[in-house]
Design a protein around this motif. Structure first.
Motif, PDB file in Angstrom:
ATOM      1  N   LYS A  30       4.925  55.720 -11.061  1.00 38.94           N
ATOM      2  CA  LYS A  30       6.024  54.884 -11.334  1.00 38.94           C
ATOM      3  C   LYS A  30       7.215  54.816 -10.224  1.00 38.94           C
ATOM      4  O   LYS A  30       7.434  55.895  -9.639  1.00 38.94           O
ATOM      5  N   VAL A  31       7.568  53.446  -9.809  1.00 39.09           N
ATOM      6  CA  VAL A  31       8.491  53.400  -9.015  1.00 39.09           C
ATOM      7  C   VAL A  31       9.752  53.697  -9.216  1.00 39.09           C
ATOM      8  O   VAL A  31      10.341  53.334 -10.367  1.00 39.09           O
ATOM      9  N   ILE A  32      10.583  54.754  -8.968  1.00 36.44           N
ATOM     10  CA  ILE A  32      11.647  55.269  -9.271  1.00 36.44           C
ATOM     11  C   ILE A  32      12.962  54.757  -8.458  1.00 36.44           C
ATOM     12  O   ILE A  32      13.972  54.080  -8.702  1.00 36.44           O
ATOM     13  N   GLU A  49       8.013  49.607 -12.007  1.00 37.59           N
ATOM     14  CA  GLU A  49       6.674  49.106 -12.086  1.00 37.59           C
ATOM     15  C   GLU A  49       5.567  50.250 -11.490  1.00 37.59           C
ATOM     16  O   GLU A  49       6.259  51.523 -11.006  1.00 37.59           O
ATOM     17  N   TYR A  50       4.399  50.281 -11.965  1.00 43.05           N
ATOM     18  CA  TYR A  50       3.399  51.478 -11.513  1.00 43.05           C
ATOM     19  C   TYR A  50       2.483  50.820 -10.422  1.00 43.05           C
ATOM     20  O   TYR A  50       2.216  49.595 -10.311  1.00 43.05           O
ATOM     21  N   VAL A  51       2.327  51.755  -9.497  1.00 42.63           N
ATOM     22  CA  VAL A  51       1.482  51.476  -8.535  1.00 42.63           C
ATOM     23  C   VAL A  51       0.341  52.618  -8.282  1.00 42.63           C
ATOM     24  O   VAL A  51       0.474  53.689  -8.830  1.00 42.63           O
ATOM     25  N   LEU A  52      -0.478  52.300  -7.493  1.00 45.43           N
ATOM     26  CA  LEU A  52      -1.572  53.450  -7.279  1.00 45.43           C
ATOM     27  C   LEU A  52      -1.089  54.157  -5.871  1.00 45.43           C
ATOM     28  O   LEU A  52      -1.072  53.432  -4.777  1.00 45.43           O
ATOM     29  N   VAL A  59       1.411  53.712  -0.920  1.00 45.74           N
ATOM     30  CA  VAL A  59       1.245  52.702  -2.146  1.00 45.74           C
ATOM     31  C   VAL A  59       0.223  51.566  -1.782  1.00 45.74           C
ATOM     32  O   VAL A  59       0.079  51.012  -0.767  1.00 45.74           O
ATOM     33  N   MET A  60      -0.860  51.687  -2.508  1.00 44.88           N
ATOM     34  CA  MET A  60      -1.996  50.816  -2.174  1.00 44.88           C
ATOM     35  C   MET A  60      -1.989  49.707  -2.920  1.00 44.88           C
ATOM     36  O   MET A  60      -2.434  48.614  -2.410  1.00 44.88           O
ATOM     37  N   SER A  61      -1.546  49.525  -4.220  1.00 48.30           N
ATOM     38  CA  SER A  61      -1.624  48.306  -5.125  1.00 48.30           C
ATOM     39  C   SER A  61      -0.923  48.622  -6.499  1.00 48.30           C
ATOM     40  O   SER A  61      -0.631  49.609  -6.508  1.00 48.30           O
ATOM     41  N   LYS A  62      -0.281  47.666  -7.050  1.00 42.48           N
ATOM     42  CA  LYS A  62       0.058  47.530  -8.242  1.00 42.48           C
ATOM     43  C   LYS A  62      -0.861  47.994  -9.456  1.00 42.48           C
ATOM     44  O   LYS A  62      -1.913  47.536  -9.358  1.00 42.48           O
TER      45      LYS A  62
END
Length: 85
Positions: free
Chosen positions: A8-10, A43-46, A52-55
């Protein structure tokens, strides 16, 4: 095999093109250099090897995190079983 971890993006640091992510209670910095798409707080990312590779949508991220937690618990239980044999 490589794994990307849902996180999760903080916070977002536009000056360094990086984000602070939270993954299963652990916070870490990650680069946005490989992301073409804009990311937002919440948002959540990988995450993969510091980038960070993608959402990823929240439902999929939370399901993946549950699976990671089960795998970790299983490995912990195996370790404990081996220690006391």
């Amino acid at each position: 095999m490589c794994l990307a971890i849902p996180s999760k993006v903080i916070s977002i640091d536009k000056a360094t093109h990086s984000v602070t992510l939270e993954t299963m209670g652990v916070r870490r910095q990650a680069s946005l250099d490989l992301m073409e798409e804009e990311v937002h707080i919440g948002e959540y990312v990988l995450l993969h090897i510091g980038y960070v590779m993608s959402k990823i949508d929240e439902a999929s991220a939370l399901e993946s995190i549950k699976l990671y937690e089960k795998m970790i618990q299983s490995m912990d239980e195996e370790y404990i079983d081996e220690e006391y044999k």
